[in-house]
Design an enzyme around this catalytic site. Structure first.
Site, short mmCIF file in Angstrom:
data_model
loop_
_atom_site.label_atom_id
_atom_site.label_comp_id
_atom_site.label_asym_id
_atom_site.label_seq_id
_atom_site.Cartn_x
_atom_site.Cartn_y
_atom_site.Cartn_z
N ASP A 1 0.85 -1.18 0.00
CA ASP A 1 0.00 0.00 0.00
C ASP A 1 0.89 1.24 0.00
O ASP A 1 2.01 1.20 0.51
CB ASP A 1 -0.91 0.02 1.23
CG ASP A 1 -2.15 0.87 1.03
OD1 ASP A 1 -3.22 0.29 0.73
OD2 ASP A 1 -2.06 2.10 1.15
N TYR B 1 -13.67 7.43 -14.08
CA TYR B 1 -13.68 6.16 -13.36
C TYR B 1 -14.28 5.06 -14.22
O TYR B 1 -13.74 3.94 -14.29
CB TYR B 1 -14.49 6.33 -12.07
CG TYR B 1 -14.48 5.15 -11.15
CD1 TYR B 1 -13.38 4.86 -10.35
CD2 TYR B 1 -15.60 4.31 -11.06
CE1 TYR B 1 -13.39 3.78 -9.49
CE2 TYR B 1 -15.61 3.23 -10.20
CZ TYR B 1 -14.51 2.97 -9.42
OH TYR B 1 -14.52 1.89 -8.56
N LYS C 1 -12.09 1.79 -15.34
CA LYS C 1 -12.49 0.45 -14.91
C LYS C 1 -12.88 -0.43 -16.10
O LYS C 1 -12.67 -1.65 -16.07
CB LYS C 1 -13.64 0.55 -13.90
CG LYS C 1 -13.21 1.09 -12.55
CD LYS C 1 -12.14 0.23 -11.88
CE LYS C 1 -11.90 0.62 -10.44
NZ LYS C 1 -10.88 -0.22 -9.77
N THR D 1 -17.30 1.20 2.31
CA THR D 1 -15.91 1.55 2.57
C THR D 1 -15.77 3.06 2.68
O THR D 1 -16.69 3.82 2.35
CB THR D 1 -14.99 1.07 1.42
OG1 THR D 1 -15.36 1.77 0.22
CG2 THR D 1 -15.12 -0.43 1.19
#
Length: 254
Positions: free
Chosen positions: A38, A156, A160, A191
């Site tokens: 990460d 986005y 994707k 999230t």
């Protein structure tokens, strides 16, 4: 992936995020050795410690996935540390909401760097190592918006959709090396990224969640549900599956 699943080494990028950390916890159930990568290395350390405290095996790695040299070094370091690489899950990503008149060129480039370029760079570095082991499994994380467009999410959606096509192209190109490549396409998942979307759009979080739950199953997803799908595609139970897109979205794309 050759050999027993308990002996495998899997690299998870974005491993400290909501879905990434759930993937790490789920894979730890199989005693997989996890490389938790990460940009936020301190958070990666926390996830690795959590996995080890629960009896699993995990080590943290810091990496900026937008930098090719760092990605190459990450994969080399994982192989040096553990002796092999058998699986890869590319979870790292971000979203910037807006139509193309609202997004800046910098927004567009950053969205592609985070969501598509990072997958290209990581898979490019990992595939030769997977091939050395006689094959392996790659699972990418796309989105339902990579299959069907959504409003005010132009960059986005485009990025994707690129992840989906890249995954299927890799499935074709590297099957002869024993490498499977599959894609999980989540819908809205509970999230911090989903909460950031609400803030970007100037919407109350509770109202945004209620709207996101407007799908056949009547709720948003949980990170563990995405992790279950990843675990299946990484493991031997999906040994005859490659080039697939597994939509995990409560029916949102129906």
């Amino acid at each position: 992936m050759n050999g027993p699943e308990a002996d495998r080494v899997v690299l998870v990028t974005g491993g400290a995020g909501g879905i990434g950390s759930a993937v790490c916890r789920r894979l730890a159930d199989h005693r997989t050795t996890l490389a938790v990568a990460d940009r936020d290395v301190e958070s990666a350390r926390e996830i690795a410690l959590e996995v080890r405290s629960a009896g699993g095996r995990a080590e943290p790695f810091g990496c900026d996935l937008s930098r090719p040299e760092e990605v190459e070094a990450l994969v080399a370091c994982v192989v040096e540390r553990f002796g092999a690489l058998h699986g890869l899950c590319t979870v790292a990503g971000s979203i910037r909401r807006g139509d193309i008149t609202e997004l800046t060129p910098a927004d567009w480039r950053a969205t592609f760097e985070d969501n598509l370029d990072s997958v290209f760079l990581t898979c490019r570095a990992a595939i030769p190592q997977l091939a050395k082991e006689g094959g392996g499994s790659i699972v990418t994380i796309a989105s339902g918006w990579g299959l069907r467009a959504g409003r005010r999410a132009a960059a986005y959606c485009a990025a994707k959709a690129g992840v989906v096509m890249l995954t299927q192209a890799m499935a074709l190109d590297h099957a002869s090396a024993g490498i499977r490549a599959n894609c999980v396409a989540p819908g809205d998942v509970r999230t911090s990224m989903l909460e950031r979307e609400a803030h970007q759009l100037g919407r109350p979080v509770a109202e945004f969640y209620e709207e996101a739950a407007d799908r056949p199953l009547g709720r948003v997803g949980e990170p563990r549900e995405i992790a279950d799908a990843v675990s299946f595609l990484l493991g031997e139970k999906s040994s005859f599956v490659t080039g697939a897109v597994l939509t995990v979205d409560g029916g949102g794309t129906l």
